[in-house]
Design an enzyme around this catalytic site. Sequence first.
Site, PDB file in Angstrom:
ATOM      1  N   VAL A 204       0.733  -1.296  -0.048  1.00  0.00           N
ATOM      2  CA  VAL A 204      -0.125  -0.054   0.057  1.00  0.00           C
ATOM      3  C   VAL A 204       0.686   1.066  -0.164  1.00  0.00           C
ATOM      4  O   VAL A 204       1.837   1.196   0.912  1.00  0.00           O
ATOM      5  CB  VAL A 204      -0.787   0.148   1.204  1.00  0.00           C
ATOM      6  CG1 VAL A 204      -1.614   1.325   1.190  1.00  0.00           C
ATOM      7  CG2 VAL A 204      -1.502  -1.327   1.508  1.00  0.00           C
ATOM      8  N   HIS A 205       0.843   1.966  -0.971  1.00  0.00           N
ATOM      9  CA  HIS A 205       1.746   3.322  -1.022  1.00  0.00           C
ATOM     10  C   HIS A 205       0.927   4.491  -1.543  1.00  0.00           C
ATOM     11  O   HIS A 205       1.614   5.636  -1.315  1.00  0.00           O
ATOM     12  CB  HIS A 205       2.795   3.167  -1.539  1.00  0.00           C
ATOM     13  CG  HIS A 205       2.928   2.979  -3.045  1.00  0.00           C
ATOM     14  ND1 HIS A 205       2.143   2.040  -3.966  1.00  0.00           N
ATOM     15  CD2 HIS A 205       3.215   3.688  -4.192  1.00  0.00           C
ATOM     16  CE1 HIS A 205       2.297   2.055  -5.213  1.00  0.00           C
ATOM     17  NE2 HIS A 205       2.948   3.343  -5.261  1.00  0.00           N
ATOM     18  N   ARG A 206      -0.097   4.348  -2.501  1.00  0.00           N
ATOM     19  CA  ARG A 206      -0.765   5.206  -3.211  1.00  0.00           C
ATOM     20  C   ARG A 206      -1.425   6.550  -2.478  1.00  0.00           C
ATOM     21  O   ARG A 206      -2.084   6.223  -1.623  1.00  0.00           O
ATOM     22  CB  ARG A 206      -1.915   4.787  -4.237  1.00  0.00           C
ATOM     23  CG  ARG A 206      -1.537   5.408  -5.596  1.00  0.00           C
ATOM     24  CD  ARG A 206      -2.271   4.428  -6.640  1.00  0.00           C
ATOM     25  NE  ARG A 206      -1.197   3.571  -7.156  1.00  0.00           N
ATOM     26  CZ  ARG A 206      -0.372   4.122  -7.930  1.00  0.00           C
ATOM     27  NH1 ARG A 206      -0.528   5.245  -8.441  1.00  0.00           N
ATOM     28  NH2 ARG A 206       0.410   3.073  -8.358  1.00  0.00           N
ATOM     29  N   ASP A 280      -2.010  -1.550  -4.203  1.00  0.00           N
ATOM     30  CA  ASP A 280      -2.612  -0.494  -4.768  1.00  0.00           C
ATOM     31  C   ASP A 280      -1.569  -0.077  -5.975  1.00  0.00           C
ATOM     32  O   ASP A 280      -1.493   0.921  -6.177  1.00  0.00           O
ATOM     33  CB  ASP A 280      -2.746   0.609  -3.838  1.00  0.00           C
ATOM     34  CG  ASP A 280      -2.033   1.318  -3.202  1.00  0.00           C
ATOM     35  OD1 ASP A 280      -0.780   0.686  -3.159  1.00  0.00           O
ATOM     36  OD2 ASP A 280      -2.171   1.886  -2.032  1.00  0.00           O
TER      37      ASP A 280
END
Length: 363
Positions: A204-206, A280
Amino acid sequence: MASLKVVTILGARPQFIKASPVSREIQGSSGLTEVLVHTGQHFHANMSDIFFRQMGIPEPDYHLGVNSLSHGAMTGRMLEQVEGVLLREKPHWVMVYGDTNSTLAGALAAKKLHIKVAHVEAGLRSHNMNMPEEVNRILTDRISDLLLCPVPNALKNLEAEGFSAFPSQVVLSGDVMQDAANYYRNQSVKPQESLPERFVLATVHRAENTGSVEKLTAIFRGLEAIGSHCPVVLPLHPGTRKKMAQYGIAPHPDKVHIISPVGYLEVLYLLENAEMVITDSGGMQKEAYFFNKQCITLRGETEWTELVEHGFNRLCKPGEDDMLQVYLAVRDQQADPVPGLYGGGKAAVRIVSALLNYQKEGI
Ligand code: UDP
């Protein structure tokens, strides 16, 4: 004939992975030489150096050290510094990858100096203009001379935007990430940190997911719920780690097993051994497919629509109920790989050939 000089602009983790097969192909070509510029956008050792080491990418010729700034300040400083490099190097081509601020700054600096721009991963669209990546890719495509599309859908997107009337050249190259996965898949390395025996791999990084406490909390509730069925392994992006600390998010470690970001060879191991992928990330959606794993994408849309069409990927709203429901529905499903969907691992060869043939038509 003298070789053509290509300045390659890199800055973020996915760009190191994408550039590696192309750099290797350029090194093997007598018609091209490459100068590498690292903008500095990603700078932690395990977000940058490790990829150069593991993937045999030559040391950057220039390191601009631009990072940890707002979008405008970051893009502006990169633009100024890349311009300086281009004035000095006077290349025939500038090559940019993907959709980051480094991509846009590199393309813009080159175009204003009348240097030809080649965009690898052209034509992708989420149709969500709130994503900084969407803005970067649309603007970069519009000023690129050679648009190297990973999939047929990308060609369709460009056609719909009127590119057939523009003087740029559009080529279906295939996806360089397929090249990288094919080349390195037999060299995967087990991460040093201990792992559960069976696991779901998550990233998850967006910004759209990490930018609000509600959304990121909902994602971790969902991961914990899934983790009650199968532990989730999460190599944590430094940006997400910062946000979790800021929001006070700390998932149960038996359910969500957090590890540091890993190198590409370790990601391949995790992909190989995961039961499923939840992400993501643009790259991970495809890598799940390369390893024949089901993927749940925590977004409202994806650029890689072919994976949804072929039953490898499902979009899912962040949240405990939605994520658990989709996980339970998908975990025993299988889909049949589609031969050649991402170009069969020949993208770098096609990209180098497109650069050389463009030259024949006359720079
Ligand atoms: N990746 C990695 N280590 C990690 C997590 C991801 O090497 O700990 C790799 C993985 O191969 C993925 C790539 O980084 O495809 C892309 O990075 P990211 O998800 O940050 O960017 P995006 O693909 O969304 O642009």
